[in-house]
Design an enzyme around this catalytic site. Structure first.
Site, PDB file in Angstrom:
ATOM      1  N   HIS B 210       0.865  -1.176   0.000  1.00 34.30           N
ATOM      2  CA  HIS B 210       0.000   0.000   0.000  1.00 34.30           C
ATOM      3  C   HIS B 210       0.903   1.228   0.000  1.00 34.30           C
ATOM      4  CE1 HIS B 210      -4.124  -1.712   1.038  1.00 34.30           C
ATOM      5  NE2 HIS B 210      -3.345  -2.757   0.869  1.00 34.30           N
ATOM      6  N   CYS B 241      -7.141   3.118   3.168  1.00 37.32           N
ATOM      7  CA  CYS B 241      -6.842   2.364   4.373  1.00 37.32           C
ATOM      8  C   CYS B 241      -7.866   2.694   5.443  1.00 37.32           C
ATOM      9  CB  CYS B 241      -5.449   2.742   4.861  1.00 37.32           C
ATOM     10  SG  CYS B 241      -5.059   2.070   6.460  1.00 37.32           S
TER      11      CYS B 241
END
Lengths: 304, 304
Positions: B210, B241
């Site tokens: 990520h 997220c």
């Protein structure tokens, strides 16, 4: 990565390169941001530029900014100047160092300042001559060092030759500017390798990356591995690219510092204070900034 | 970087990991996006998951997605399944491969699925047993492999032991998930080095990064240099997220491909078509996505 346990110098360029690409903000906000950045531990801050206010409205009042900041001992407050007249104004404003810019690409230089590269170097000679009398160090930023938006790839040999020429005429140091975000890990490797072969080691070269194509920190990592230890960065990723509305500006200072500290490298900066600076910058410009660590927090900040 | 002139495999996770973290979008948009991604040359696409719709509303209708996509020969359409029941549903939907997830951290695993790591491995054994009969390959994603938002650092040795255990019970391959964006170049180096020492070379390991803290592509670059050749990425950086509103999701597929192609690596993907997919994804979710190359264009796209 034990070989990287070293000191990295960061020049914070948000108050100049960052804000220059935003809608103008009041002098008092610029002063507040610069003071907060110095308090967070940044030891080199590009505080303004001495260009015609009509040309770059967000930089109007740079003299007032320099007059009003709280000077922290040991912090170098720098100014970008386009010519000897700008250098005079920067000296009068008590800038600690000057930055001059010239493109590695003829087309970009002409579009940017309507001069040939040779004419820009001549102007830099005038700045350096003036600065020498005033004992002001001058750093030259070579823009489009990793690619030109008009010409495409720029030969590393061209960058090396220009760097050598600028050092020969008396600039103190060189910074490679990725003006429109065309650097990639491969290009960074290529240019730094060629500079090294030309007798200009990476530790002496500053790197100025934008995150226009997402690889800003990957480019910085590549430069670090090649030995580079000086980086420009912009708080919160302030700025943006005039060629790509919505695209990121410079690499975000707090994201760079977060990565460096995790590698065990020292920057002298307090990351938590830096995140507060990024949030302040966001309030000042009134838009969401692209910095990531300012939002997610450092990886060491755990959930409850 | 001549040593990197090789093939890199990308699993596109936008339609599952990406959209799972967005407001639900209609099945027909999910189908349209998946078809566009396959047409752009992606050969592995995570197309949905078979979880309870109440638990993860954006993934409701995954069976319908699988039923309606145009199957391109050679493209592997995969599904995430939480248990053997999910595996049955995925098989009925004609998924080409299954993904299962277990955390390297006990606390994260409990918070995520209310099970111990051991109980999750037991469930994976049931999935693998079912999948073996159906001749479906199973990949296990080890989440929080680079850090846990509750426990902090995760020992690389813990990741290696779990990877070994999963391979022993019959999963075909392992992917390391940076679930909340705690990976850094140093952590990636540490984990891959330890895996290598444990007999699990980087070429066999998938990486799922990520961009939560800005170093997504720097992490990918570090893994590449360690020999990794399989990456997850999400078109446009779809996702985000849950622990950090506003933070980026997975690394953007087009940004990763842009960097890889510049290094001379092959992905089989058409970058311009991929950028169109990112713009489509942006229209589908109705918000600005964090991908950069989708906005700035590739570095080879010159200004006039």
């Amino acid at each position: 990565m034990p070989e990287l346990l070293e000191r990295v110098s960061i020049r914070e360029v948000g108050p100049r390169d960052g804000l220059q690409n935003e809608a103008p903000v009041p002098v008092e906000d610029r002063v507040r941001l610069i003071n907060a950045l110095a308090a967070a531990g940044l030891s080199c801050i590009e505080a303004g530029s001495f260009v015609r206010a009509e040309a770059i409205p967000p930089m109007a009042g740079s003299d007032e900014v320099f007059a009003r900041i709280d000077r922290v001992p040991g912090v170098r407050y720098t100014a970008l100047v386009p010519n000897a007249k700008g250098a005079e104004l920067a000296l009068a404003a008590r800038a600690d160092a000057l930055e001059v810019v010239v493109s590695a690409s003829e087309t970009h230089n002409r579009k940017n300042v309507n001069r040939t590269v040779g004419e820009s170097v001549d102007e830099i000679v005038r700045v350096v001559t003036f600065a020498a009398d005033a004992r002001l160090p001058v750093e030259a930023v070579i823009s489009t060092a990793f690619g030109c938006p008009y010409e495409g790839d720029v030969e590393p040999a061209t960058v090396v030759a220009l760097a050598r020429r600028l050092l020969d005429v008396g600039v103190e140091s060189i910074c490679l500017g990725d003006t429109t975000g065309m650097a990639t890990p491969r290009r960074v490797d290529d240019v730094l390798t060629r500079l090294d072969q030309g007798g200009l080691g990476a530790p002496e070269i500053g790197l100025h990356f934008h995150d226009t194509r997402g690889s800003g920190l990957a480019n910085a990592l590549t430069a670090l591995r090649a030995g580079a230890r000086r980086f420009d960065a912009s708080i919160g990723g302030l700025g943006g690219c005039p060629y790509a509305p919505g695209a990121s500006g410079n690499i975000a200072t707090e994201d760079l510092v977060h990565m460096l500290h995790d590698m065990g490298m020292e920057t002298g900066v307090d990351l938590e204070a830096l995140i507060e600076c990024a949030l302040l910058a966001e309030r000042i410009v009134g838009r969401t900034l692209p910095g990531q660590v300012m939002r997610a927090g450092p990886r060491t900040r755990l959930a409850s």
